[in-house]
Design a protein around this motif. Structure first.
Motif, PDB file in Angstrom:
ATOM      1  N   THR A  93       0.757  -1.151   0.019  1.00 44.53           N
ATOM      2  CA  THR A  93      -0.170  -0.063  -0.017  1.00 44.53           C
ATOM      3  C   THR A  93       0.852   1.178  -0.090  1.00 44.53           C
ATOM      4  N   ARG A 116       0.831   5.661   0.341  1.00 44.61           N
ATOM      5  CA  ARG A 116      -0.028   6.483   0.587  1.00 44.61           C
ATOM      6  C   ARG A 116       0.273   7.843  -0.109  1.00 44.61           C
ATOM      7  N   GLN A 163      -6.097  15.571  -0.035  1.00 49.06           N
ATOM      8  CA  GLN A 163      -6.805  14.392   0.494  1.00 49.06           C
ATOM      9  C   GLN A 163      -5.841  13.219   0.517  1.00 49.06           C
ATOM     10  N   VAL A 164      -5.751  12.177   1.512  1.00 46.24           N
ATOM     11  CA  VAL A 164      -4.801  11.187   1.396  1.00 46.24           C
ATOM     12  C   VAL A 164      -5.498  10.198   0.873  1.00 46.24           C
ATOM     13  N   TYR A 165      -4.938   9.384   0.019  1.00 44.73           N
ATOM     14  CA  TYR A 165      -5.321   8.169  -0.697  1.00 44.73           C
ATOM     15  C   TYR A 165      -4.353   6.897  -0.383  1.00 44.73           C
ATOM     16  N   SER A 166      -4.974   5.915  -0.038  1.00 49.88           N
ATOM     17  CA  SER A 166      -4.130   4.674   0.042  1.00 49.88           C
ATOM     18  C   SER A 166      -4.198   3.747  -0.971  1.00 49.88           C
ATOM     19  N   VAL A 167      -3.434   3.420  -1.810  1.00 48.33           N
ATOM     20  CA  VAL A 167      -3.488   2.487  -3.033  1.00 48.33           C
ATOM     21  C   VAL A 167      -2.793   1.417  -2.951  1.00 48.33           C
ATOM     22  N   ASP A 168      -3.203   0.492  -3.624  1.00 47.23           N
ATOM     23  CA  ASP A 168      -2.582  -0.895  -3.544  1.00 47.23           C
ATOM     24  C   ASP A 168      -1.713  -1.147  -4.901  1.00 47.23           C
ATOM     25  N   THR A 184      -7.011   4.437 -10.936  1.00 46.99           N
ATOM     26  CA  THR A 184      -7.220   4.012  -9.636  1.00 46.99           C
ATOM     27  C   THR A 184      -8.190   5.109  -8.933  1.00 46.99           C
ATOM     28  N   LEU A 185      -7.972   6.237  -9.004  1.00 49.24           N
ATOM     29  CA  LEU A 185      -8.539   7.553  -8.123  1.00 49.24           C
ATOM     30  C   LEU A 185      -9.379   8.076  -9.102  1.00 49.24           C
ATOM     31  N   LYS A 186      -9.470   7.883 -10.589  1.00 47.78           N
ATOM     32  CA  LYS A 186     -10.582   8.489 -11.492  1.00 47.78           C
ATOM     33  C   LYS A 186     -10.364  10.028 -11.529  1.00 47.78           C
TER      34      LYS A 186
END
Length: 96
Positions: A2, A4, A10-15, A29-31
């Protein structure tokens, strides 16, 4: 693993894999579709975003490198109701 990412406040956690280009994470992923795929070589500027106040080409930048940075895309410059200065310039000039 993951990762961050702080994007537009804004904080996103992506895999996604840390080697994945930021552009693909933004769009797929985040569009967040403001950054565009152009040449894929970092030469055309279509994928430009801001990293800690500096312009970078997101098609070449792995997310593992930008983790911990503040990323700003064109979506973070204003809203549809209240566009930022750059967004308004794109609207006025009918830029892509």
């Amino acid at each position: 693993m993951t990762t961050r990412l702080a994007i537009n406040g804004q904080v996103y956690s992506v895999d996604d894999d840390p080697g994945t280009p930021l552009l693909y994470v933004l769009r797929d992923t985040l569009k967040l579709n403001g950054a565009k795929f152009g040449c894929g070589l970092g030469q055309c500027g279509a994928c430009t975003v801001m990293q800690d106040g500096y312009a970078i080409v997101s098609c070449l930048m792995p997310i593992g490198v930008v983790a911990g940075s503040q990323i700003k895309t064109i979506e973070g410059l204003g809203s549809r109701a209240h566009p930022g200065v750059l967004q308004q310039a794109f609207i006025d000039e009918q830029a892509a």
